[in-house]
Design an enzyme around this catalytic site. Structure first.
Site, PDB file in Angstrom:
ATOM      1  N   ASP A 180       1.425  10.352   3.659  1.00 27.33           N
ATOM      2  CA  ASP A 180       2.131  11.247   4.568  1.00 27.33           C
ATOM      3  C   ASP A 180       1.131  12.195   5.220  1.00 27.33           C
ATOM      4  OD1 ASP A 180       4.221  12.267   5.918  1.00 27.33           O
ATOM      5  OD2 ASP A 180       5.157  13.274   4.219  1.00 27.33           O
TER       6      ASP A 180
ATOM      7  N   LYS B 149      10.716   3.216   2.643  1.00 25.52           N
ATOM      8  CA  LYS B 149      10.683   4.660   2.392  1.00 25.52           C
ATOM      9  C   LYS B 149      11.263   5.016   1.018  1.00 25.52           C
ATOM     10  CE  LYS B 149      10.124   7.322   5.620  1.00 25.52           C
ATOM     11  NZ  LYS B 149       9.929   7.621   7.031  1.00 25.52           N
TER      12      LYS B 149
ATOM     13  N   CYS C 220      22.720  43.101  11.632  1.00 24.67           N
ATOM     14  CA  CYS C 220      21.367  42.666  11.309  1.00 24.67           C
ATOM     15  C   CYS C 220      20.904  43.343  10.019  1.00 24.67           C
ATOM     16  CB  CYS C 220      20.432  43.033  12.451  1.00 24.67           C
ATOM     17  SG  CYS C 220      18.699  42.765  12.064  1.00 24.67           S
TER      18      CYS C 220
ATOM     19  N   LYS D  10       2.340   4.584   1.446  1.00 28.37           N
ATOM     20  CA  LYS D  10       2.400   5.144   2.798  1.00 28.37           C
ATOM     21  C   LYS D  10       2.015   6.615   2.698  1.00 28.37           C
ATOM     22  CE  LYS D  10       5.273   5.315   6.922  1.00 28.37           C
ATOM     23  NZ  LYS D  10       5.182   6.743   7.235  1.00 28.37           N
TER      24      LYS D  10
ATOM     25  N   TYR E 101      -6.951   2.072   6.494  1.00 32.59           N
ATOM     26  CA  TYR E 101      -6.019   0.987   6.164  1.00 32.59           C
ATOM     27  C   TYR E 101      -5.848  -0.072   7.236  1.00 32.59           C
ATOM     28  CZ  TYR E 101      -2.905   4.342   8.538  1.00 32.59           C
ATOM     29  OH  TYR E 101      -2.358   5.233   9.420  1.00 32.59           O
TER      30      TYR E 101
ATOM     31  N   CYS F 219      17.721  45.882  10.941  1.00 35.79           N
ATOM     32  CA  CYS F 219      17.827  47.138  11.683  1.00 35.79           C
ATOM     33  C   CYS F 219      19.247  47.699  11.730  1.00 35.79           C
ATOM     34  CB  CYS F 219      17.311  46.956  13.101  1.00 35.79           C
ATOM     35  SG  CYS F 219      18.399  45.955  14.122  1.00 35.79           S
TER      36      CYS F 219
ATOM     37  N   CYS G 149      14.605  46.480  16.625  1.00 29.42           N
ATOM     38  CA  CYS G 149      14.572  45.704  15.383  1.00 29.42           C
ATOM     39  C   CYS G 149      13.130  45.296  15.087  1.00 29.42           C
ATOM     40  CB  CYS G 149      15.447  44.464  15.531  1.00 29.42           C
ATOM     41  SG  CYS G 149      15.452  43.439  14.063  1.00 29.42           S
TER      42      CYS G 149
ATOM     43  N   CYS H  27      20.792  39.217  16.292  1.00 27.39           N
ATOM     44  CA  CYS H  27      20.735  40.667  16.260  1.00 27.39           C
ATOM     45  C   CYS H  27      20.623  41.175  17.695  1.00 27.39           C
ATOM     46  CB  CYS H  27      19.507  41.080  15.449  1.00 27.39           C
ATOM     47  SG  CYS H  27      19.069  42.795  15.668  1.00 27.39           S
TER      48      CYS H  27
ATOM     49  N   GLU I 193       0.864  -1.196   0.000  1.00 30.96           N
ATOM     50  CA  GLU I 193       0.000   0.000   0.000  1.00 30.96           C
ATOM     51  C   GLU I 193       0.890   1.232   0.000  1.00 30.96           C
ATOM     52  OE1 GLU I 193      -2.103  -0.010   3.694  1.00 30.96           O
ATOM     53  OE2 GLU I 193      -3.132  -1.890   3.282  1.00 30.96           O
TER      54      GLU I 193
END
Ligand code: IVH
Length: 703
Positions: free
Chosen positions: A137, A336, A430, A135, A245, A433, A454, A448, A133
């Site tokens: 996700d 997999k 950064c 798999k 399933y 800022c 910021c 930062c 079957e």
């Protein structure tokens, strides 16, 4: 120190770990995996790829094999997924919801068949039929039907106890409220995968982004997040689907149950469930592998994500005999798919600033289609990752999608590197800022330091500033702050205390009005006076939680003294102020660096100066210790004490309002000298500081 050690142990081969390193590593893995589980299962915001997660789990298991005596009570290998999130009622599954062992290559699949043959004692020529079957996700769910009526639906949770999401599951078109056909079992648990099709996921993310909400990383997280809504009306709008399933518990008095998994799937269909159409009965390993390749070929054309195929022994009596090991059945395995990869060019490297100020590098890619998804960006994680893979702008790279929307860079194709290419120089300021960025020892991220100014961090910081343990301003939630920030009403913390000038403007805003605006202003006015420890905590300086803020407040006493000491320490890392900070018990170098980093930033000093004009910051008064004989005194303990540990002595002294320092200076009031005291006692002598024996100290504090 020890933190660093465990970190470097993380890259050592498992075989070369010492006993102590293995123990530390198992502790770290238990903590990290639990954290990732929470992010993945409860918050639906994973920070690492599935492949990275799998490798953490594999490393944990490998160490446990070599050091079985070190296996922890909280070991991830004892758990399936994360514990149930607290917002839903808990449901115990009548039978546990299991996980699947993974097979990553053909050899693993052949082993699976061989194991079954051995376990059941089957002859070489006896056929082992398996059902193949896809798999899916998604997120598994268990649906309980009593006398054919859907009564309860739950998520997997930790496998034993899940979350009651009945009301949400009822909104799915693919979940029948009643089983079709005659003679339903008295009780049956139907199991399957709730999932979201890719097109629905993309649409959902578009509208989330438009509304300023965070996007989901992939269809799986999006399905999980949609299923775990407290309001089923939201779930209903998300177009979730379900493939059945498996069965959990089943009780029926009439008729004989199915004898094979294939028959079981037919029965599920008969009851009105969607069963995935791409199933096949395979009678040899080679047939199973051919099935795998066939599904893999169709993978990118499917409307939903799959991450492999599952083989299940077809005979249910064999399944029964095979049983399970720890978290997975012996009769099934997930084969997999390899992550989908492609090759493209890095056009630029951007730096994103997260809400905590972490600078995250992101590669802008020449768009490329990988497994049906156009990929334009890949995360580069951090400076070390870029250096380790030597990733540069202009490089041709191998990009991988492991079910996630944010893809990974696997490797650089160095032969195709342009001649004039330069290593990437990680920015030290950064990009949002312009404040200085710092990277602390033992940390992977640059951050930062422009915390208060910021804009990437501002809303989060402002929210912290008014939160319960800080200024505790009622009626100024995160939503209001975000809206006020966007419209320029609040840019920095001091602006909060100037809102009274803009009361009419607030009252005129949608959802406000004279009364609520007046209430807000009153709530703010009530907080113009604040104790020093709360104020320090409110600043939201990294690593400065309530306890550390209190410690600093006790040590420095007043805001003026604190600010003076911090600015001096920031100006001169060798100077006395820094040394004093560094000598405060429980303030380590990394906390000191964060504090000093904050005060080294002119923007932060300006924000503080503005706040001072608005506030009265009270001196620290320790309630327990106001009239203790050592209140406000600075004490150093040295040598071995007889009646208590050094740790106890410090705790006691602090409880009495003393400041405990690690090193002796002119400002030290007492040095308590135990046995075998070394240089500190000598220094006290030289500086003319009072020295006390342990007995004298005890009498002093008793008196
Ligand atoms: S059977 C006793 N079949 O994969 C085994 N699981 O990694 C129960 N999954 O928890 C699972 N597609 O959420 C099975 N066709 C399929 C599946 C499937 C997806 C999920 C399920 C399970 C996880 C294990």
């Amino acid at each position: 120190m020890s933190g660093k050690k465990t970190k470097s142990a993380g890259v050592l081969p498992v075989e070369s770990l010492s006993h102590a390193e293995a123990a530390a590593e198992l502790a770290r893995l238990a903590r990290d995996i639990a954290g990732h589980d929470r992010l993945y299962h409860q918050k639906d915001t994973p920070e690492i790829t599935d492949a990275e997660y799998d490798s953490l789990r594999r490393r944990n298991e490998a160490i446990e094999v070599l050091f079985p005596e070190l296996k922890r009570e909280d070991s991830p290998s004892l758990r399936v997924g994360a514990p149930a999130a607290p917002t839903f009622a808990k449901v115990a599954h009548a039978r546990p919801m299991l996980s699947l062992t993974n097979a990553f290559d053909e050899a693993d699949v052949r082993d699976f068949f061989a194991r079954i043959r051995r376990f059941l004692g089957l002859a070489e020529n006896e056929t082992i039929e398996v059902m193949g079957e896809p798999k899916i996700d998604g997120i598994s769910a268990s649906l309980r039907y009593e006398a054919g009526v859907f009564v309860r639906g739950a998520t997997r949770g930790d496998g034993e106890i899940g979350e009651d999401v009945t009301a949400n599951l009822r909104t799915l078109a693919a979940i029948p409220a009643q089983l079709a056909g005659p003679d339903p079992p008295e009780i049956v648990e139907v199991r399957g995968e709730v999932h979201m099709q890719r097109a629905d996921f993309l649409k959902l993310n578009q509208s989330r982004i438009a509304e300023g909400e965070p996007a989901f990383a992939n269809p799986r997280n999006s399905a999980a997040g949609s299923l775990r809504q407290l309001d089923p009306k939201i779930t209903a709008r998300r177009n979730l689907r379900f493939f059945a399933y498996a069965l959990g518990d089943i009780r029926e008095s009439r008729g004989v149950g199915p004898r094979t998994h294939a028959a079981l799937l037919q029965r599920l269909e008969g009851w009105g469930f969607a069963v995935n159409p791409m199933t096949a009965l395979c009678t040899t390993v080679d047939a199973a592998l051919a099935f795998y390749r066939g599904v893999e070929d169709k993978r990118s054309a499917l409307p939903y994500d799959i991450d492999g195929v599952v083989y299940k022994v077809n005979r249910l009596d064999w399944q029964e005999r095979l049983g399970m090991v720890s978290r997975a059945p012996r009769w099934a395995i997930a084969h997999k798919f390899k992550a989908e990869q492609g090759r493209t060019v890095i056009q630029n490297i951007l730096i994103q600033v997260g809400r905590t100020g972490a600078l995250t590098p992101v590669a802008e890619l020449q768009p490329i289609n990988i497994g049906g998804v156009v990929v334009q960006r890949a995360t580069l994680h951090n400076e070390d990752e870029i250096a380790r893979k030597d990733i540069r702008i202009g490089d041709t790279v191998i990009v991988q999608r492991a079910g996630d929307v944010i893809p990974q860079i696997v490797a650089v194709v160095t032969e195709r590197r342009p001649k004039d290419s330069q290593p990437f120089a990680f920015p030290k300021v950064c990009p949002v800022c312009g404040s200085l960025a710092i990277r602390e020892p033992g940390e992977v991220a640059w951050r930062c330091t422009g915390g208060l100014i910021c804009s990437a961090q501002a809303v989060e910081r402002l929210h912290h500033f008014v939160s319960r343990d800080a200024f505790d301003i009622e009626g100024l939630g995160e939503k209001h702050i975000a809206a006020f920030f966007t419209d320029g009403l609040i840019k920095s913390p001091a602006d909060i205390f100037r809102l009274h000038d803009r009361k009419e403007e607030i009252a005129a805003r949608e959802g406000w009005g004279d009364i609520s605006a007046a209430k807000l202003i009153a709530a703010i006015e009530a907080k113009r006076e604040i104790p020093l420890d709360r104020f320090i905590y409110a600043l939201g300086i990294r690593q400065i939680g309530q306890a550390t803020a209190r410690l600093l407040a006790r040590h420095y006493g007043s805001f003026a003294a604190f600010r003076k000491a911090m600015t001096e320490a920031a100006a001169d890392a060798e100077g006395e102020a820094f040394q004093e900070l560094d000598s405060i018990s429980q303030i380590g170098p990394s906390v000191a660096a964060d504090l000093v980093g904050f005060f080294a930033e002119p923007h932060n000093l300006a924000a503080l100066a503005a706040l001072e004009l608005e506030l009265r910051i009270g001196d620290f008064i320790s309630t327990a210790a106001q009239d203790s004989p050592v209140a406000g005194k600075t004490v150093v303990f040295t040598g071995t004490l007889m009646t208590m540990t050094r740790h106890e002595a410090k705790a006691k002294a602090e409880a009495l309002g003393a400041k405990v320092a690690e090193s002796v200076s002119k400002k030290t009031d007492y040095v308590v000298v135990g046995d075998d005291a070394g240089s500190k006692a000598a220094k006290a002598e030289a500086l003319g500081v009072n020295t006390l024996t342990e007995d004298e100290w005890l009498r002093l504090i008793a008196g």
